[in-house]
Design an enzyme around this catalytic site. Structure first.
Site, PDB file in Angstrom:
ATOM      1  N   GLU A   1      -5.458   3.828  -7.679  1.00 46.55           N
ATOM      2  CA  GLU A   1      -6.648   4.481  -7.125  1.00 46.55           C
ATOM      3  C   GLU A   1      -6.758   5.917  -7.628  1.00 46.55           C
ATOM      4  O   GLU A   1      -5.808   6.694  -7.507  1.00 46.55           O
ATOM      5  CB  GLU A   1      -6.633   4.480  -5.597  1.00 46.55           C
ATOM      6  CG  GLU A   1      -7.899   5.115  -5.038  1.00 46.55           C
ATOM      7  CD  GLU A   1      -7.952   5.173  -3.532  1.00 46.55           C
ATOM      8  OE1 GLU A   1      -8.847   5.872  -2.999  1.00 46.55           O
ATOM      9  OE2 GLU A   1      -7.099   4.546  -2.873  1.00 46.55           O
TER      10      GLU A   1
ATOM     11  N   HIS B   1      -0.496   9.854  -2.750  1.00 41.05           N
ATOM     12  CA  HIS B   1      -1.694   9.468  -2.005  1.00 41.05           C
ATOM     13  C   HIS B   1      -2.622  10.645  -1.765  1.00 41.05           C
ATOM     14  O   HIS B   1      -3.820  10.559  -1.981  1.00 41.05           O
ATOM     15  CB  HIS B   1      -1.300   8.848  -0.661  1.00 41.05           C
ATOM     16  CG  HIS B   1      -2.473   8.475   0.187  1.00 41.05           C
ATOM     17  ND1 HIS B   1      -3.048   9.341   1.093  1.00 41.05           N
ATOM     18  CD2 HIS B   1      -3.194   7.333   0.244  1.00 41.05           C
ATOM     19  CE1 HIS B   1      -4.065   8.746   1.685  1.00 41.05           C
ATOM     20  NE2 HIS B   1      -4.173   7.524   1.193  1.00 41.05           N
TER      21      HIS B   1
ATOM     22  N   HIS C   1       0.843  -1.199   0.000  1.00 45.95           N
ATOM     23  CA  HIS C   1       0.000   0.000   0.000  1.00 45.95           C
ATOM     24  C   HIS C   1       0.872   1.240   0.000  1.00 45.95           C
ATOM     25  O   HIS C   1       1.718   1.429   0.887  1.00 45.95           O
ATOM     26  CB  HIS C   1      -0.890  -0.026   1.244  1.00 45.95           C
ATOM     27  CG  HIS C   1      -1.907   1.055   1.300  1.00 45.95           C
ATOM     28  ND1 HIS C   1      -1.675   2.257   1.911  1.00 45.95           N
ATOM     29  CD2 HIS C   1      -3.171   1.112   0.815  1.00 45.95           C
ATOM     30  CE1 HIS C   1      -2.760   3.017   1.822  1.00 45.95           C
ATOM     31  NE2 HIS C   1      -3.679   2.346   1.161  1.00 45.95           N
TER      32      HIS C   1
ATOM     33  N   GLU D   1       0.362  -1.007  -4.739  1.00 47.78           N
ATOM     34  CA  GLU D   1      -0.835  -0.166  -4.675  1.00 47.78           C
ATOM     35  C   GLU D   1      -0.374   1.270  -4.670  1.00 47.78           C
ATOM     36  O   GLU D   1       0.556   1.634  -3.935  1.00 47.78           O
ATOM     37  CB  GLU D   1      -1.644  -0.461  -3.413  1.00 47.78           C
ATOM     38  CG  GLU D   1      -3.015   0.189  -3.368  1.00 47.78           C
ATOM     39  CD  GLU D   1      -3.026   1.646  -2.841  1.00 47.78           C
ATOM     40  OE1 GLU D   1      -4.050   2.322  -2.986  1.00 47.78           O
ATOM     41  OE2 GLU D   1      -1.986   2.077  -2.287  1.00 47.78           O
TER      42      GLU D   1
ATOM     43  N   ASP E   1      -1.648   5.646  -5.710  1.00 50.65           N
ATOM     44  CA  ASP E   1      -2.725   6.608  -5.889  1.00 50.65           C
ATOM     45  C   ASP E   1      -2.298   7.638  -6.916  1.00 50.65           C
ATOM     46  O   ASP E   1      -1.111   7.958  -7.019  1.00 50.65           O
ATOM     47  CB  ASP E   1      -3.038   7.312  -4.568  1.00 50.65           C
ATOM     48  CG  ASP E   1      -3.147   6.336  -3.414  1.00 50.65           C
ATOM     49  OD1 ASP E   1      -4.263   5.897  -3.119  1.00 50.65           O
ATOM     50  OD2 ASP E   1      -2.099   6.006  -2.810  1.00 50.65           O
TER      51      ASP E   1
END
Length: 334
Positions: free
Chosen positions: A175, A86, A44, A71, A73
């Protein structure tokens, strides 16, 4: 997924408390995300508690430690370039301040992406400490030597193009972020448009795109329908409340362990929910927020047969995965 509270983006119905069982079986094509002998170690933000968030250094380091998937963003700059970060602002992790959307790519690329990271603490981005406490401050700008095997560029804010090029065979979860609230998803939609244009002709099947905002997921899918998805809050809630499908293009759910609704703690990631999602043809990835991280939590998730864990500590999680095997009963769910 972000570790921000779900409440701000409204999985909004009290009836969810009585309906947190995945509807199924759903109609789904053969899903490679289900074909795993162990849950994916999903770093993450690249493993933000162990490495500086969403930097190439974090991505490379977590993969060297055994992570299976990254993962990250994305936000969009003033000149419509997709950068990996993020937050929608620069302040928490970098040497800059203000929103990503108010800066050009050239301005963002000059920043120190690891400016506020300090290792060995429960709050890896706490401001106000002595400058010597920030482990990699100055590497991005050349004031400090990069660790062996890395360069100054590994500590700057990368673009999504750079990440995709650097890791052509590594599964990546992307994301879509935005500043606007649930009732006004305009920035999410714009960012979905720009990301969709970037990935429109991308043939990779090891990418999953997600957003809290279901309209952003839907918009992205209209532009790049070949890219696998995880549903937003709306699609997840519909499925949990009885719909046969969480939306077109969906390959996995990405949900927390629990969710707070009107003062009540609802159990979301449960063995029953995971098993029924599997029977419907969908993978289940769990992200961790208020439930915390650590061996007891990770062990429970492995035993619950989840397909992936989005962890801020991929090094520690990998150590557990090498000792604690997935139950043989998980295979029967596929």
């Amino acid at each position: 997924m972000s570790r921000a509270p779900l409440a701000a983006l409204s999985l909004a119905t009290a009836s969810l408390a009585a309906a947190l069982v995945v509807a199924g079986p759903a109609s789904a094509a053969t899903n490679p995300w289900l074909e795993r002998s162990r849950p994916l170690n999903i770093a993450h933000q690249g493993g933000e508690d162990e490495f500086p968030s969403n930097t190439m250094y974090a991505f490379r380091s977590s993969l060297k430690a055994g992570a299976d998937m990254l993962e990250l963003d994305v936000g969009v700059t003033k000149d419509d370039q997709v950068v990996v970060m993020h937050d929608t602002t620069l302040d928490r992790t970098t040497s800059g301040s203000g929103t990503i959307a108010s800066h050009t790519l050239a301005q963002v690329e000059k920043l120190d992406g690891a400016y506020w990271f300090h290792a060995s603490t429960d709050n890896a981005y706490e401001h106000g400490r002595s400058s010597k406490s920030y482990t990699f401050r100055g590497v991005a700008t050349g004031r400090k030597r990069a660790p062996k095997g890395y360069s100054a560029a590994d500590f700057r804010v990368p673009t999504l193009k750079q990440v995709l090029k650097a890791f052509p065979h590594t599964p990546i979860n992307i994301e879509i972020k935005g500043r606007t609230k649930a009732e006004d998803p305009s920035e999410y939609l714009k960012n979905a448009d720009v990301l969709g244009a970037l990935l429109k002709h991308n043939a990779r099947k090891d990418i999953v795109v997600v957003s809290f905002q279901q309209p952003a997921v839907d918009r992205f899918h209209t532009i790049a329908p070949q890219v696998p998805l995880a549903p937003g809050i709306g699609g997840s809630a519909d499925f949990l409340l009885g719909s046969k499908s969480p939306g077109a293009g969906v390959v996995a759910f990405q949900l927390p362990i629990t969710y707070e609704l009107n003062g009540q703690t609802l159990n979301v990631t449960t063995p029953d929910n995971v098993a029924r999602a599997h029977r419907g043809g969908y993978a289940w990835h769990t992200w961790l927020s208020d439930d915390g991280e650590g061996v007891p939590t990770w062990t429970r998730l492995i035993d619950d047969c989840v397909d992936g864990v989005m962890t801020a500590e991929p090094v520690k999680f990998e150590a557990l995965l090498r000792k604690h095997a997935r139950p043989t009963s998980c295979a029967a769910q596929y």
